[in-house]
Each structure stands twice: as structure tokens, then as C-alpha cells.
Design a protein around this motif. Structure first.
Motif, mmCIF file in Angstrom:
data_model
loop_
_atom_site.group_PDB
_atom_site.id
_atom_site.type_symbol
_atom_site.label_atom_id
_atom_site.label_comp_id
_atom_site.label_asym_id
_atom_site.label_seq_id
_atom_site.Cartn_x
_atom_site.Cartn_y
_atom_site.Cartn_z
ATOM 1 N N LEU A 1 4.028 14.648 -13.312
ATOM 2 C CA LEU A 1 3.113 15.173 -14.323
ATOM 3 C C LEU A 1 2.835 16.657 -14.095
ATOM 4 C CD1 LEU A 1 1.307 14.545 -16.746
ATOM 5 C CD2 LEU A 1 -0.499 13.983 -15.120
ATOM 6 N N ALA A 2 2.614 17.038 -12.837
ATOM 7 C CA ALA A 2 2.354 18.451 -12.537
ATOM 8 C C ALA A 2 3.555 19.324 -12.903
ATOM 9 C CB ALA A 2 2.014 18.618 -11.057
ATOM 10 N N ARG A 3 4.754 18.843 -12.625
ATOM 11 C CA ARG A 3 5.963 19.631 -12.923
ATOM 12 C C ARG A 3 6.193 19.745 -14.418
ATOM 13 N NH1 ARG A 3 7.991 23.691 -12.629
ATOM 14 N NH2 ARG A 3 10.216 23.941 -12.673
ATOM 15 N N VAL A 4 5.992 18.659 -15.139
ATOM 16 C CA VAL A 4 6.170 18.701 -16.595
ATOM 17 C C VAL A 4 5.137 19.624 -17.225
ATOM 18 C CG1 VAL A 4 5.963 17.301 -18.685
ATOM 19 C CG2 VAL A 4 7.323 16.471 -16.773
ATOM 20 N N LEU A 5 3.888 19.533 -16.780
ATOM 21 C CA LEU A 5 2.860 20.419 -17.323
ATOM 22 C C LEU A 5 3.132 21.876 -16.961
ATOM 23 C CD1 LEU A 5 -0.345 18.284 -16.768
ATOM 24 C CD2 LEU A 5 0.831 18.761 -18.920
ATOM 25 N N ASP A 6 3.718 22.125 -15.798
ATOM 26 C CA ASP A 6 4.092 23.480 -15.415
ATOM 27 C C ASP A 6 5.170 24.019 -16.342
ATOM 28 O OD1 ASP A 6 4.109 25.809 -13.768
ATOM 29 O OD2 ASP A 6 5.925 25.056 -12.812
ATOM 30 N N SER B 1 0.825 -1.208 0.000
ATOM 31 C CA SER B 1 0.000 0.000 0.000
ATOM 32 C C SER B 1 0.857 1.256 0.000
ATOM 33 C CB SER B 1 -0.916 0.010 1.226
ATOM 34 O OG SER B 1 -1.766 -1.099 1.205
ATOM 35 N N MET B 2 1.905 1.246 0.796
ATOM 36 C CA MET B 2 2.812 2.404 0.824
ATOM 37 C C MET B 2 3.512 2.571 -0.519
ATOM 38 S SD MET B 2 4.311 2.086 4.736
ATOM 39 C CE MET B 2 5.951 2.246 4.158
ATOM 40 N N GLY B 3 3.931 1.470 -1.136
ATOM 41 C CA GLY B 3 4.585 1.542 -2.437
ATOM 42 C C GLY B 3 3.677 2.117 -3.504
ATOM 43 N N ARG B 4 2.415 1.663 -3.515
ATOM 44 C CA ARG B 4 1.461 2.198 -4.489
ATOM 45 C C ARG B 4 1.223 3.683 -4.264
ATOM 46 N NH1 ARG B 4 -1.781 -1.912 -2.890
ATOM 47 N NH2 ARG B 4 -1.147 -3.820 -3.874
ATOM 48 N N SER B 5 1.100 4.086 -3.006
ATOM 49 C CA SER B 5 0.884 5.503 -2.699
ATOM 50 C C SER B 5 2.077 6.351 -3.139
ATOM 51 C CB SER B 5 0.661 5.686 -1.200
ATOM 52 O OG SER B 5 -0.509 5.022 -0.797
ATOM 53 N N LEU B 6 3.285 5.853 -2.909
ATOM 54 C CA LEU B 6 4.479 6.591 -3.338
ATOM 55 C C LEU B 6 4.548 6.699 -4.853
ATOM 56 C CD1 LEU B 6 7.147 5.220 -0.848
ATOM 57 C CD2 LEU B 6 6.207 7.524 -0.931
ATOM 58 N N ILE B 7 4.190 5.639 -5.550
ATOM 59 C CA ILE B 7 4.203 5.679 -7.013
ATOM 60 C C ILE B 7 3.172 6.665 -7.535
ATOM 61 C CG2 ILE B 7 3.645 4.331 -9.072
ATOM 62 C CD1 ILE B 7 5.147 2.001 -7.802
ATOM 63 N N LEU B 8 1.960 6.640 -6.965
ATOM 64 C CA LEU B 8 0.936 7.591 -7.404
ATOM 65 C C LEU B 8 1.345 9.032 -7.110
ATOM 66 C CD1 LEU B 8 -2.352 5.770 -6.377
ATOM 67 C CD2 LEU B 8 -1.560 6.279 -8.677
ATOM 68 N N GLY B 9 1.904 9.274 -5.915
ATOM 69 C CA GLY B 9 2.352 10.626 -5.574
ATOM 70 C C GLY B 9 3.491 11.089 -6.463
ATOM 71 N N GLY B 10 4.433 10.192 -6.750
ATOM 72 C CA GLY B 10 5.553 10.547 -7.629
ATOM 73 C C GLY B 10 5.099 10.836 -9.042
ATOM 74 N N ALA B 11 4.174 10.020 -9.532
ATOM 75 C CA ALA B 11 3.660 10.234 -10.895
ATOM 76 C C ALA B 11 2.895 11.554 -10.978
ATOM 77 C CB ALA B 11 2.781 9.070 -11.317
ATOM 78 N N ALA B 12 2.096 11.862 -9.948
ATOM 79 C CA ALA B 12 1.341 13.118 -9.943
ATOM 80 C C ALA B 12 2.285 14.317 -9.880
ATOM 81 C CB ALA B 12 0.375 13.137 -8.762
#
Length: 116
Positions: free
Chosen positions: A103-108, A89-100
Motif C-alpha cells: 500500500l505504501a509503495r502504490v501510494l508513493d 502469528s508469524m504468517g499474520r505478521s508477514l501478511i500485515l507487513g506485506g500489505a502495508a
């Protein structure tokens, strides 16, 4: 023949527009990469320290009391949502947070500066 190196004061006098990429702009990308890497390691490794015991340790046979049967049904229903390994669960949360974050930084960066 001597080589003259620039002094520290002359390096500080370089205008900020001519400096290479600002580190503050790259730090979110490095942070997102770290989150993705740690999350992937946790998902792949599945350390034993994250294993959670099964909630039905008292058995699965039907109970005599109505309240205990209701509690058993509730326990069996909630068990579907309980993680088997917390680090998954922690691994999935870290992956989702890292991907978000990535993506936010690239779009910025793609959106550009104000007024341009």
C-alpha cells in the motif's frame, strides 16, 4: 550479410530517461508480494513445528494455597492471548507487513515525483 550487434559501450551510453522501468522502483512490490505469499503459506500449512503446548500442564483443579490459586487464575487469563501455533502469528505478521509495504509503495507511485 552480417548482423551487427550493438557493442557494450553503446548500450551504456543510452540516456537514463529512455531506459525502461527502474528495477529499484519495482523491488518493493516484489518484496511485498513475497511477504504476502510466505505469510499465506504459513497460515494455510500450519506446520507442526509451530505448535505450542498448552500452558495448563499441571492440571486445572483448584489449589489450596492462595498464591497458587492466584497464579492459576493468572495463567488461565494469560492463556487466552497465547498462540496455539506460532507460525499462525508469524504468517499474520508477514501478511500485515506485506500489505502495508504494498500500500505504501502504490501510494508513493500515485503521489508522483517532487514538484509535479
Amino acid at each position: 550479410m552480417s548482423i551487427k550487434l550493438p557493442s557494450r559501450s553503446s548500450l551504456l551510453s543510452i540516456p537514463p530517461k529512455r531506459l525502461p522501468v527502474n528495477r529499484a522502483r519495482l523491488m518493493p512490490l516484489a518484496y511485498a508480494g513475497g511477504l504476502l505469499a510466505i505469510g499465506a503459506v504459513l497460515l494455510i500449512a500450519k506446520p507442526r513445528v509451530g505448535n505450542v503446548p498448552q500452558p495448563n500442564q499441571m492440571g486445572t483443579l483448584p489449589r489450596r494455597s492462595r498464591w497458587r490459586r492466584a497464579a492459576q487464575k493468572g495463567r488461565d487469563g494469560v492463556q487466552a492471548f497465547a498462540p496455539v501455533n506460532v507460525t499462525d502469528s508469524m504468517g499474520r505478521s508477514l501478511i500485515l507487513g506485506g500489505a502495508a509495504l504494498l500500500l505504501a509503495r502504490v501510494l508513493d507511485e500515485v503521489s508522483g515525483r517532487d514538484g509535479q
